[in-house]
Design a protein around this motif. Structure first.
Motif, PDB file in Angstrom:
ATOM      1  N   TRP A  33      22.352 -14.108   3.106  1.00 38.00           N
ATOM      2  CA  TRP A  33      21.364 -13.093   3.474  1.00 38.00           C
ATOM      3  C   TRP A  33      19.962 -13.588   3.163  1.00 38.00           C
ATOM      4  O   TRP A  33      19.706 -14.087   2.070  1.00 38.00           O
ATOM      5  N   PHE A  34      19.074 -13.444   4.121  1.00 41.33           N
ATOM      6  CA  PHE A  34      17.657 -13.751   3.944  1.00 41.33           C
ATOM      7  C   PHE A  34      16.961 -12.416   3.736  1.00 41.33           C
ATOM      8  O   PHE A  34      16.902 -11.584   4.645  1.00 41.33           O
ATOM      9  N   TYR A  35      16.474 -12.210   2.523  1.00 39.81           N
ATOM     10  CA  TYR A  35      15.978 -10.905   2.082  1.00 39.81           C
ATOM     11  C   TYR A  35      14.464 -10.915   1.915  1.00 39.81           C
ATOM     12  O   TYR A  35      13.905 -11.816   1.291  1.00 39.81           O
ATOM     13  N   VAL A  36      13.833  -9.907   2.490  1.00 39.37           N
ATOM     14  CA  VAL A  36      12.390  -9.706   2.345  1.00 39.37           C
ATOM     15  C   VAL A  36      12.183  -8.292   1.816  1.00 39.37           C
ATOM     16  O   VAL A  36      12.515  -7.316   2.494  1.00 39.37           O
ATOM     17  N   HIS A  37      11.665  -8.186   0.593  1.00 40.04           N
ATOM     18  CA  HIS A  37      11.476  -6.870  -0.019  1.00 40.04           C
ATOM     19  C   HIS A  37      10.381  -6.061   0.669  1.00 40.04           C
ATOM     20  O   HIS A  37      10.543  -4.862   0.911  1.00 40.04           O
ATOM     21  N   ASP A  38       9.272  -6.692   0.998  1.00 42.48           N
ATOM     22  CA  ASP A  38       8.128  -5.983   1.567  1.00 42.48           C
ATOM     23  C   ASP A  38       7.730  -6.625   2.891  1.00 42.48           C
ATOM     24  O   ASP A  38       6.895  -7.526   2.937  1.00 42.48           O
ATOM     25  N   VAL A  39       8.344  -6.160   3.968  1.00 43.36           N
ATOM     26  CA  VAL A  39       8.059  -6.695   5.293  1.00 43.36           C
ATOM     27  C   VAL A  39       6.687  -6.191   5.744  1.00 43.36           C
ATOM     28  O   VAL A  39       6.400  -4.996   5.671  1.00 43.36           O
ATOM     29  N   GLN A  40       5.864  -7.110   6.202  1.00 46.00           N
ATOM     30  CA  GLN A  40       4.527  -6.770   6.684  1.00 46.00           C
ATOM     31  C   GLN A  40       4.572  -6.618   8.199  1.00 46.00           C
ATOM     32  O   GLN A  40       4.793  -7.578   8.921  1.00 46.00           O
ATOM     33  N   THR A  41       4.375  -5.397   8.682  1.00 47.01           N
ATOM     34  CA  THR A  41       4.321  -5.160  10.118  1.00 47.01           C
ATOM     35  C   THR A  41       2.864  -5.057  10.562  1.00 47.01           C
ATOM     36  O   THR A  41       1.984  -4.695   9.785  1.00 47.01           O
ATOM     37  N   ASP A  42       2.644  -5.366  11.824  1.00 47.58           N
ATOM     38  CA  ASP A  42       1.325  -5.248  12.438  1.00 47.58           C
ATOM     39  C   ASP A  42       1.353  -4.079  13.417  1.00 47.58           C
ATOM     40  O   ASP A  42       2.303  -3.948  14.194  1.00 47.58           O
ATOM     41  N   ASP A  43       0.342  -3.263  13.395  1.00 47.47           N
ATOM     42  CA  ASP A  43       0.165  -2.207  14.410  1.00 47.47           C
ATOM     43  C   ASP A  43       1.409  -1.351  14.621  1.00 47.47           C
ATOM     44  O   ASP A  43       1.797  -1.071  15.750  1.00 47.47           O
ATOM     45  N   PHE A  44       2.056  -0.920  13.557  1.00 44.73           N
ATOM     46  CA  PHE A  44       3.272  -0.114  13.670  1.00 44.73           C
ATOM     47  C   PHE A  44       2.909   1.309  14.102  1.00 44.73           C
ATOM     48  O   PHE A  44       2.026   1.936  13.511  1.00 44.73           O
ATOM     49  N   THR A  45       3.583   1.799  15.134  1.00 44.75           N
ATOM     50  CA  THR A  45       3.383   3.180  15.578  1.00 44.75           C
ATOM     51  C   THR A  45       4.724   3.883  15.702  1.00 44.75           C
ATOM     52  O   THR A  45       5.734   3.284  16.080  1.00 44.75           O
ATOM     53  N   PRO A  50      -0.115   5.786  14.830  1.00 45.87           N
ATOM     54  CA  PRO A  50      -0.014   4.790  13.754  1.00 45.87           C
ATOM     55  C   PRO A  50       0.686   5.352  12.514  1.00 45.87           C
ATOM     56  O   PRO A  50       0.492   6.514  12.146  1.00 45.87           O
ATOM     57  N   SER A  51       1.523   4.515  11.899  1.00 48.11           N
ATOM     58  CA  SER A  51       2.270   4.912  10.709  1.00 48.11           C
ATOM     59  C   SER A  51       2.262   3.749   9.712  1.00 48.11           C
ATOM     60  O   SER A  51       2.524   2.615  10.100  1.00 48.11           O
ATOM     61  N   PRO A  52       2.002   4.039   8.427  1.00 45.77           N
ATOM     62  CA  PRO A  52       1.988   2.981   7.405  1.00 45.77           C
ATOM     63  C   PRO A  52       3.375   2.692   6.830  1.00 45.77           C
ATOM     64  O   PRO A  52       3.540   2.493   5.634  1.00 45.77           O
ATOM     65  N   MET A  53       4.388   2.644   7.684  1.00 47.97           N
ATOM     66  CA  MET A  53       5.772   2.460   7.279  1.00 47.97           C
ATOM     67  C   MET A  53       5.942   1.158   6.481  1.00 47.97           C
ATOM     68  O   MET A  53       5.399   0.122   6.831  1.00 47.97           O
ATOM     69  N   LYS A  54       6.711   1.236   5.413  1.00 44.87           N
ATOM     70  CA  LYS A  54       7.080   0.081   4.587  1.00 44.87           C
ATOM     71  C   LYS A  54       8.600  -0.032   4.593  1.00 44.87           C
ATOM     72  O   LYS A  54       9.306   0.980   4.586  1.00 44.87           O
ATOM     73  N   MET A  55       9.091  -1.263   4.586  1.00 45.84           N
ATOM     74  CA  MET A  55      10.539  -1.460   4.597  1.00 45.84           C
ATOM     75  C   MET A  55      10.911  -2.785   3.965  1.00 45.84           C
ATOM     76  O   MET A  55      10.099  -3.703   3.870  1.00 45.84           O
ATOM     77  N   SER A  56      12.167  -2.855   3.544  1.00 43.85           N
ATOM     78  CA  SER A  56      12.813  -4.102   3.142  1.00 43.85           C
ATOM     79  C   SER A  56      13.819  -4.447   4.227  1.00 43.85           C
ATOM     80  O   SER A  56      14.423  -3.552   4.836  1.00 43.85           O
ATOM     81  N   ARG A  73      10.916   2.003   2.570  1.00 40.73           N
ATOM     82  CA  ARG A  73      10.388   1.982   1.210  1.00 40.73           C
ATOM     83  C   ARG A  73       9.322   3.046   0.955  1.00 40.73           C
ATOM     84  O   ARG A  73       8.755   3.095  -0.131  1.00 40.73           O
ATOM     85  N   ASN A  74       9.050   3.882   1.953  1.00 37.54           N
ATOM     86  CA  ASN A  74       8.127   5.001   1.745  1.00 37.54           C
ATOM     87  C   ASN A  74       8.521   6.134   2.697  1.00 37.54           C
ATOM     88  O   ASN A  74       9.500   6.018   3.434  1.00 37.54           O
ATOM     89  N   ASP A  75       7.776   7.203   2.664  1.00 37.81           N
ATOM     90  CA  ASP A  75       8.091   8.365   3.498  1.00 37.81           C
ATOM     91  C   ASP A  75       7.306   8.405   4.796  1.00 37.81           C
ATOM     92  O   ASP A  75       7.255   9.441   5.462  1.00 37.81           O
ATOM     93  N   ALA A  76       6.677   7.293   5.169  1.00 34.50           N
ATOM     94  CA  ALA A  76       5.924   7.255   6.423  1.00 34.50           C
ATOM     95  C   ALA A  76       6.867   7.443   7.609  1.00 34.50           C
ATOM     96  O   ALA A  76       8.025   7.002   7.578  1.00 34.50           O
ATOM     97  N   VAL A 115       9.549   4.885  24.140  1.00 34.69           N
ATOM     98  CA  VAL A 115       9.469   4.159  22.876  1.00 34.69           C
ATOM     99  C   VAL A 115       9.418   5.148  21.724  1.00 34.69           C
ATOM    100  O   VAL A 115       8.591   6.065  21.717  1.00 34.69           O
ATOM    101  N   GLY A 116      10.308   4.963  20.735  1.00 31.08           N
ATOM    102  CA  GLY A 116      10.314   5.788  19.535  1.00 31.08           C
ATOM    103  C   GLY A 116       9.379   5.232  18.479  1.00 31.08           C
ATOM    104  O   GLY A 116       8.581   5.948  17.895  1.00 31.08           O
ATOM    105  N   HIS A 117       9.495   3.936  18.224  1.00 30.04           N
ATOM    106  CA  HIS A 117       8.516   3.251  17.382  1.00 30.04           C
ATOM    107  C   HIS A 117       8.422   1.803  17.817  1.00 30.04           C
ATOM    108  O   HIS A 117       9.321   1.272  18.476  1.00 30.04           O
ATOM    109  N   GLU A 118       7.288   1.184  17.475  1.00 36.04           N
ATOM    110  CA  GLU A 118       7.060  -0.198  17.868  1.00 36.04           C
ATOM    111  C   GLU A 118       6.015  -0.824  16.968  1.00 36.04           C
ATOM    112  O   GLU A 118       5.291  -0.130  16.248  1.00 36.04           O
TER     113      GLU A 118
END
Length: 178
Positions: A33-45, A50-56, A73-76, A115-118
């Protein structure tokens, strides 16, 4: 094989505890498994806003099929949060990869998909879109651009999995997915 999207390349699971889920798959012999705790997204909607969604995210392959685990990782707002908030956990989407993201995106919208999110990971060549197909299909469809660095990373994951001997089952914090 879909005449619209091509071959299914990934199964995406939305989970509450990514560490536990990686271990469940490792116990089945799937990894590393290749694991990333804090994935950095660009222009997430989410639904166009726009949504400040955080995820692993954790990625591994079983043959040519990639398995993706996602833990919000958050409630966005996101389709991931929506899925967990509905009381579910597990398979949330199937993904199709493309080297012509804009062409496939335009085709899908032209056929009536919404589109639901992108967003993107690693810039313009890392775009992804989740089509809101859950009510009609029982799951979301993701389309993902693999024409840039993300595609090379996905190929590397597949190659490593093909010869994995069970050692180093979680490949720690990867800087980013792209």
């Amino acid at each position: 094989m879909s005449r619209i999207f091509g071959s299914i390349t990934q199964l995406g699971y939305v989970v509450r505890d990514i560490q536990t889920e990686m271990q469940r798959w490792i116990d089945q012999g799937v990894g590393p498994w290749f694991y990333v705790h804090d994935v950095q997204t660009d222009d997430f909607t989410y639904r166009g806003t726009p949504s400040p969604m955080k995820m692993s995210v954790a990625l591994a392959n079983s043959g040519d099929l990639q398995i993706e685990l996602i833990q919000p990782r958050n409630d966005a707002p996101s389709l991931y949060k929506e899925f967990l908030d509905s009381g579910r956990e597990g398979l949330q989407h199937i993904a199709y990869w493309t080297n012509d993201f804009q062409g496939l995106y335009d085709r899908a919208l032209g056929l009536g998909y919404t589109v639901g999110h992108e967003g993107s990971i690693g810039g313009e060549l890392g775009r992804f879109a989740y089509l809101d197909t859950e009510k009609s299909l029982g799951h979301i469809i993701e389309i993902s651009d693999i024409s840039g660095p993300k595609g090379k990373f996905f190929e590397y994951i597949r190659e490593v999995a093909a010869t994995w001997d069970g050692s180093e089952p979680i490949r720690g914090e990867v800087d980013k997915l792209a």
